[in-house]
Design a protein around this motif. Structure first.
Motif, mmCIF file in Angstrom:
data_model
loop_
_atom_site.group_PDB
_atom_site.id
_atom_site.type_symbol
_atom_site.label_atom_id
_atom_site.label_comp_id
_atom_site.label_asym_id
_atom_site.label_seq_id
_atom_site.Cartn_x
_atom_site.Cartn_y
_atom_site.Cartn_z
ATOM 1 N N ARG A 138 0.831 -1.211 0.000
ATOM 2 C CA ARG A 138 0.000 0.000 0.000
ATOM 3 C C ARG A 138 0.863 1.258 0.000
ATOM 4 O O ARG A 138 0.479 2.287 -0.542
ATOM 5 C CB ARG A 138 -0.926 0.003 1.217
ATOM 6 N N LEU A 139 2.028 1.163 0.603
ATOM 7 C CA LEU A 139 2.981 2.259 0.630
ATOM 8 C C LEU A 139 4.352 1.743 0.232
ATOM 9 O O LEU A 139 4.670 0.566 0.428
ATOM 10 C CB LEU A 139 3.061 2.878 2.038
ATOM 11 N N VAL A 140 5.145 2.648 -0.329
ATOM 12 C CA VAL A 140 6.531 2.315 -0.643
ATOM 13 C C VAL A 140 7.422 3.419 -0.094
ATOM 14 O O VAL A 140 7.015 4.582 0.010
ATOM 15 C CB VAL A 140 6.759 2.163 -2.170
ATOM 16 N N LYS A 141 8.611 3.039 0.273
ATOM 17 C CA LYS A 141 9.573 4.020 0.757
ATOM 18 C C LYS A 141 10.136 4.793 -0.428
ATOM 19 O O LYS A 141 10.468 4.218 -1.467
ATOM 20 C CB LYS A 141 10.704 3.317 1.497
ATOM 21 N N VAL A 142 10.212 6.108 -0.279
ATOM 22 C CA VAL A 142 10.841 6.935 -1.302
ATOM 23 C C VAL A 142 12.344 6.866 -1.068
ATOM 24 O O VAL A 142 12.853 7.420 -0.093
ATOM 25 C CB VAL A 142 10.335 8.390 -1.233
ATOM 26 N N GLU A 143 13.037 6.176 -1.938
ATOM 27 C CA GLU A 143 14.451 5.858 -1.721
ATOM 28 C C GLU A 143 15.344 7.027 -2.103
ATOM 29 O O GLU A 143 15.975 7.040 -3.164
ATOM 30 C CB GLU A 143 14.831 4.603 -2.519
ATOM 31 N N VAL A 144 15.393 8.023 -1.241
ATOM 32 C CA VAL A 144 16.295 9.154 -1.457
ATOM 33 C C VAL A 144 16.918 9.543 -0.116
ATOM 34 O O VAL A 144 16.349 9.298 0.948
ATOM 35 C CB VAL A 144 15.560 10.388 -2.040
ATOM 36 N N GLY A 145 18.113 10.147 -0.211
ATOM 37 C CA GLY A 145 18.744 10.675 0.993
ATOM 38 C C GLY A 145 19.320 9.611 1.899
ATOM 39 O O GLY A 145 19.395 8.425 1.575
ATOM 40 N N ARG A 146 19.732 10.072 3.073
ATOM 41 C CA ARG A 146 20.347 9.189 4.060
ATOM 42 C C ARG A 146 19.302 8.757 5.084
ATOM 43 O O ARG A 146 18.297 9.441 5.305
ATOM 44 C CB ARG A 146 21.479 9.936 4.784
ATOM 45 N N PRO A 147 19.510 7.607 5.744
ATOM 46 C CA PRO A 147 18.571 7.185 6.792
ATOM 47 C C PRO A 147 18.539 8.199 7.933
ATOM 48 O O PRO A 147 19.566 8.738 8.330
ATOM 49 C CB PRO A 147 19.145 5.834 7.256
#
Length: 317
Positions: free
Chosen positions: A275-284
């Motif tokens: 239902r949701l996905v992580k926006v894979e940008v930046g640092r944790p």
């Protein structure tokens, strides 16, 4: 100066009353709440009383003691130095009364195990897994109260509090006479529905998120803090839907209304089922931690021990 105290500034210095050995219990309870929650109006909400009633209780206690307990020239109902010293001892005394009452009651009369936690943690993480804990604790009644407010442990409003605190804060800044452990320090991530991301140009760096609709909790401070961790500062106005609870921003994000910030604990199921996905940008980014807190004298209470161990094990997975 707030209007709350204008009618009390000119109050004469109270005089002690020597005809009794202890003050009225209602006055002590009102004063304990004022010092714990930080103000007469908040104490009135905490106790379910009218503000004027709480104010009269505190003034009667000051009259009984002959010592001002609240600095009425300061906004917010700050305690005087005498008030702070007295409050520490009164809080401990009320906690001991509650503990003595609990200890003498038979197990079946102690009531349910009362857990307070945030709305998002309750609905997205705790409740879906609570069946496993109940299966291992037959006969134990459980009451979960989703709330952003902190409980009064002295008044036995809760047996355990599970709370997310930002930065390096710990429960010691909120409660007196408690013990606590840090349960988990999860990553805070930007998330959105796959359909929403497909409708916009690809997000390749954190600054690209500013071109998407953002979902805010109350205000834009969470987003500003998260983007600052990515090296983005001096950002102008950040429009977007403002909601009062993180659980609402997560729900809105899952329905394609924008990009939300949330931690991995409350997002686990939504990420797993897509239902949701992580926006894979930046640092944790790790902005805080979940803490488990109980009254110090109840730390070894068997149901609380089982709950604490179960939470630690589940969150470690």
């Amino acid at each position: 100066m707030t209007l709350e105290y204008l009618d009390e500034i000119e109050a004469p210095r109270p005089k002690p009353a020597a005809h009794k050995s202890t003050p009225p219990f209602a006055a002590l309870r009102a004063f304990e709440s004022v010092g714990r929650v930080g103000g007469l109006r908040r104490a009135a909400q905490d106790l379910g009383l009218d503000h004027a009633v709480v104010s009269r209780h505190v003034r009667s206690l000051e009259s009984w003691l002959g010592v001002p307990l609240i600095d009425r020239l300061q906004s917010g109902g700050r305690l005087t130095a005498d008030g702070e010293r007295y409050h520490r001892r009164i809080s401990a005394a009320l906690a001991e009364i509650a503990a003595a009452t609990s200890d003498i009651m038979r197990p079946g009369e102690q009531g349910p195990l009362k857990i307070w936690c945030s709305q998002g943690f309750a609905s997205h993480w705790l409740v879906p897994r609570l069946g496993r804990f109940r299966a291992d604790s037959p006969g134990l009644e459980i009451e979960v109260q989703p709330t952003e407010a902190k409980p009064s442990f002295a008044a036995r409003e809760a047996d355990a509090d599970i709370r997310y605190l930002w930065g390096e804060a710990t429960p010691e800044s909120l409660f007196a006479g408690v013990r606590w452990i840090e349960l988990v320090r999860p990553e805070v991530m930007a998330v959105a529905s796959p359909d929403l991301l497909a409708a916009y140009p690809p997000v390749r760096e954190p600054a690209d998120l500013l071109n998407l609709p953002l979902l805010h909790k109350k205000d834009d401070e969470q987003w500003r803090g998260w983007l600052a961790e990515q090296g983005l500062t001096g950002i102008g106005p950040m429009p977007g839907l403002r909601l009062w609870y993180n659980s609402m921003t997560v729900e809105a994000a899952s329905r394609g209304q924008g990009v939300a910030l949330a931690n991995a604990c409350v997002l686990r199921d939504q990420l797993r089922d897509g239902r949701l996905v992580k926006v894979e940008v930046g640092r944790p980014v790790t902005s805080g931690a979940y803490f488990f807190t109980t009254r110090a004298d109840r730390w070894s209470h068997p149901p609380l021990v089982r709950l604490r161990r179960w939470l630690t094990q589940e969150l470690a997975e």
